[in-house]
Enzyme design. Structure first.
Site, PDB file in Angstrom:
ATOM      1  N   LYS A  35     -29.736 -69.533  -4.960  1.00 39.22           N
ATOM      2  CA  LYS A  35     -30.657 -70.180  -5.890  1.00 39.22           C
ATOM      3  C   LYS A  35     -30.283 -71.646  -6.109  1.00 39.22           C
ATOM      4  CE  LYS A  35     -33.404 -66.711  -6.716  1.00 39.22           C
ATOM      5  NZ  LYS A  35     -34.826 -66.753  -6.263  1.00 39.22           N
ATOM      6  N   ASN A  58     -41.748 -66.529  -4.319  1.00 38.36           N
ATOM      7  CA  ASN A  58     -41.135 -65.546  -5.208  1.00 38.36           C
ATOM      8  C   ASN A  58     -40.223 -64.553  -4.502  1.00 38.36           C
ATOM      9  OD1 ASN A  58     -41.045 -63.832  -7.794  1.00 38.36           O
ATOM     10  ND2 ASN A  58     -41.980 -62.429  -6.318  1.00 38.36           N
ATOM     11  N   THR A 116     -37.479 -56.589 -15.135  1.00 38.33           N
ATOM     12  CA  THR A 116     -38.349 -56.327 -13.991  1.00 38.33           C
ATOM     13  C   THR A 116     -37.742 -55.212 -13.156  1.00 38.33           C
ATOM     14  OG1 THR A 116     -37.280 -57.826 -12.395  1.00 38.33           O
ATOM     15  CG2 THR A 116     -38.907 -58.802 -13.894  1.00 38.33           C
ATOM     16  N   ASP A 139     -42.891 -60.648   6.052  1.00 42.60           N
ATOM     17  CA  ASP A 139     -41.448 -60.611   5.842  1.00 42.60           C
ATOM     18  C   ASP A 139     -40.988 -62.056   5.940  1.00 42.60           C
ATOM     19  OD1 ASP A 139     -38.673 -60.466   6.016  1.00 42.60           O
ATOM     20  OD2 ASP A 139     -38.661 -58.721   7.350  1.00 42.60           O
ATOM     21  N   TYR A 159     -25.726 -64.761  -4.738  1.00 41.83           N
ATOM     22  CA  TYR A 159     -27.072 -64.860  -5.297  1.00 41.83           C
ATOM     23  C   TYR A 159     -27.253 -66.226  -5.965  1.00 41.83           C
ATOM     24  CZ  TYR A 159     -31.195 -63.967  -8.147  1.00 41.83           C
ATOM     25  OH  TYR A 159     -32.440 -64.048  -8.720  1.00 41.83           O
ATOM     26  N   SER A 186     -36.985 -69.588  -9.094  1.00 46.29           N
ATOM     27  CA  SER A 186     -35.536 -69.605  -8.969  1.00 46.29           C
ATOM     28  C   SER A 186     -34.952 -68.654 -10.005  1.00 46.29           C
ATOM     29  CB  SER A 186     -35.012 -71.037  -9.149  1.00 46.29           C
ATOM     30  OG  SER A 186     -33.617 -71.095  -9.025  1.00 46.29           O
TER      31      SER A 186
END
Length: 284
Positions: free
Chosen positions: A159, A86, A191, A59, A155, A141
């Protein structure tokens, strides 16, 4: 490049991490695959031998998990050639809609977790790998790390922070260590992460359905990004094999389009107001 590299990849349960791990294994290289729930990788464990695949519970919000994972990798393989940062997730909504608690959790994973992995990666490349061998650090990223948009406030901020810190880290490294950093900035790839993205309820003041964030929220469930993630990880693999990789790597036609538009807008604003910065030096 060697075809017997050791890859350390975080967030391999789904998305880019999972597909990249599968590709690297198919090419005969070694993978340390980390995930919060290692059982999701049982199919890979049954398919590949233990001298090629090591699955670890990590984690990235728990710094000791990261430290222990790098130590376990040292014990198992003795080196790491490529680290892929990632692990991340998305919480979407207007700035006023997302709670501070939720935003801080997002940063804990997307930024602080990535920084802890980066710190351990650099240390490993420098102190465990043979002198001068170095290694590759790939920071996964997003195009939102360069360009903000409605509904993406925290979010995109996480990044942006990842990209800024990675640029600074790249500038700090001694060239003699031979550590290369590449920030991968994908856009519009399908994804599992899209289905797992959380949209918080809209703030009452933003109820207008024509606002950009409202349109995104209402259309999120039916939007299907055009990019093929399997083709994308083939490109990421290729980038990791370049002798001199770029610091920034835009991934996907949409990413290039958005970046070029931002560059054009920035150049236009710079040129328009350049004269306003003249004559601002202190008098002798």
């Amino acid at each position: 490049m060697s075809t017997d590299r050791v890859w350390f990849i975080t967030g391999t349960s789904t998305g880019f991490g999972r597909h990249l791990a599968e590709l690297v294994l198919q090419k005969g290289e070694k993978v340390v695959a980390t995930a919060r729930r290692p059982s999701v990788l049982d199919d890979l464990v049954s398919k590949y031998p233990s001298d090629q695949l090591l699955v670890l519970k990590v984690d990235v919000n728990v710094s000791q998990d990261i430290v222990d994972a790098f130590a376990a990798t040292k014990d198992k393989f003795g080196r790491i050639d490529v680290v892929v940062n990632n692990a991340a997730y998305a919480v979407m909504g207007e700035l006023e809609a997302v709670s501070e608690e939720e935003a801080r959790k997002l940063f804990d994973t997307n930024f602080w977790g990535a920084m802890c992995v980066s710190r351990e990666a650099v240390k490993f490349f420098r102190e465990v790998n043979a002198p001068g061998v170095g290694g590759r650090l790939l920071q996964i990223s997003s195009i939102t790390g360069l360009i903000g948009g409605a509904g993406m406030t925290y979010y995109a901020a996480s990044k942006h922070a990842l990209e800024g810190a990675s640029e600074c880290l790249a500038a700090e490294l001694d060239p003699a260590w031979n550590i290369k950093i590449t920030i991968v900035e994908p856009a519009s790839f399908h994804t599992e992460g899209q289905a797992k993205t959380t949209w918080v309820p809209a703030h009452p003041a933003y109820s207008n359905p024509e606002l950009p964030a409202s349109r995104m929220r209402n259309g999120w469930g039916t939007y299907s990004p055009p990019g093929d993630v399997r083709k994308a990880v083939e490109v990421i693999y290729k980038v990791a094999s370049l002798p001199e990789p770029p610091l920034h790597f835009l991934l996907g036609e949409n990413a290039i389009m958005y970046a070029r538009k931002k560059l054009a807008d920035l150049a236009a604003d710079t040129n328009k107001y350049e004269s306003w910065s003249e004559g601002l030096k202190k008098n002798p």
